[in-house]
Design an enzyme around this catalytic site. Sequence first.
Site, PDB file in Angstrom:
ATOM      1  N   THR A  49      -1.075   0.721  -6.452  1.00  0.00           N
ATOM      2  CA  THR A  49      -1.169   0.196  -5.099  1.00  0.00           C
ATOM      3  C   THR A  49      -2.513   0.658  -4.537  1.00  0.00           C
ATOM      4  O   THR A  49      -3.396   1.053  -5.297  1.00  0.00           O
ATOM      5  CB  THR A  49       0.031   0.642  -4.228  1.00  0.00           C
ATOM      6  OG1 THR A  49       0.002  -0.075  -2.984  1.00  0.00           O
ATOM      7  CG2 THR A  49       0.062   2.134  -3.993  1.00  0.00           C
ATOM      8  N   TYR A  50      -2.692   0.609  -3.226  1.00  0.00           N
ATOM      9  CA  TYR A  50      -3.945   1.061  -2.623  1.00  0.00           C
ATOM     10  C   TYR A  50      -3.650   1.939  -1.412  1.00  0.00           C
ATOM     11  O   TYR A  50      -2.579   1.874  -0.823  1.00  0.00           O
ATOM     12  CB  TYR A  50      -4.840  -0.129  -2.248  1.00  0.00           C
ATOM     13  CG  TYR A  50      -4.207  -1.064  -1.237  1.00  0.00           C
ATOM     14  CD1 TYR A  50      -4.449  -0.910   0.126  1.00  0.00           C
ATOM     15  CD2 TYR A  50      -3.355  -2.086  -1.638  1.00  0.00           C
ATOM     16  CE1 TYR A  50      -3.859  -1.753   1.054  1.00  0.00           C
ATOM     17  CE2 TYR A  50      -2.764  -2.935  -0.728  1.00  0.00           C
ATOM     18  CZ  TYR A  50      -3.026  -2.765   0.613  1.00  0.00           C
ATOM     19  OH  TYR A  50      -2.434  -3.595   1.530  1.00  0.00           O
ATOM     20  N   GLY A 103       5.662  -2.309   1.419  1.00  0.00           N
ATOM     21  CA  GLY A 103       5.778  -3.596   0.742  1.00  0.00           C
ATOM     22  C   GLY A 103       6.636  -3.486  -0.504  1.00  0.00           C
ATOM     23  O   GLY A 103       7.597  -2.716  -0.558  1.00  0.00           O
ATOM     24  N   ALA A 104       6.274  -4.249  -1.532  1.00  0.00           N
ATOM     25  CA  ALA A 104       7.061  -4.287  -2.769  1.00  0.00           C
ATOM     26  C   ALA A 104       7.222  -2.906  -3.398  1.00  0.00           C
ATOM     27  O   ALA A 104       8.254  -2.608  -4.006  1.00  0.00           O
ATOM     28  CB  ALA A 104       6.413  -5.246  -3.758  1.00  0.00           C
ATOM     29  N   ALA A 105       6.211  -2.040  -3.238  1.00  0.00           N
ATOM     30  CA  ALA A 105       6.276  -0.690  -3.817  1.00  0.00           C
ATOM     31  C   ALA A 105       7.429   0.125  -3.236  1.00  0.00           C
ATOM     32  O   ALA A 105       7.906   1.064  -3.872  1.00  0.00           O
ATOM     33  CB  ALA A 105       4.954   0.043  -3.607  1.00  0.00           C
ATOM     34  N   SER A 107       0.798  -1.227   0.000  1.00  0.00           N
ATOM     35  CA  SER A 107       0.000   0.000   0.000  1.00  0.00           C
ATOM     36  C   SER A 107       0.832   1.278   0.000  1.00  0.00           C
ATOM     37  O   SER A 107       2.051   1.254  -0.021  1.00  0.00           O
ATOM     38  CB  SER A 107      -0.950   0.036   1.198  1.00  0.00           C
ATOM     39  OG  SER A 107      -0.216   0.190   2.393  1.00  0.00           O
TER      40      SER A 107
END
Length: 115
Positions: free
Chosen positions: A57-58, A71-73, A25
């Site tokens: 993403t969110y 996270g991955a972002a 996110s």
Amino acid sequence: MNIEILASKIHRAVVTDANLNYVGSISIGEELIKAANLIENQKVEILDINNGERFATYVIKGKKGEICLNGAAARKVCVGDVVIIVAYASMKFKKAKKFKPTIVHVNNKNEIIKE
């Protein structure tokens, strides 16, 4: 016919943190979420001015002034990068022609300077 159109934008926010070990996110301060007419868990696209990355993403609620990719972002940005956060909506073509998106400009501390 429905088309995708810009619904909301936070223009030139500064990344304050990148947390690789979080689930995912983007954490955005509540005042910016409200001003940009976004909601938690809404899909957004992140456009990184510094490196050209574009990814989805969110939204989750963060602390005041916070723009944190999780996270991955977190691998896609660096702290201090300038980003544009956009959300789109799907609507009928006629309605889209008259629709005005919500655009929020911020300074380098992610404080609202113009809506």
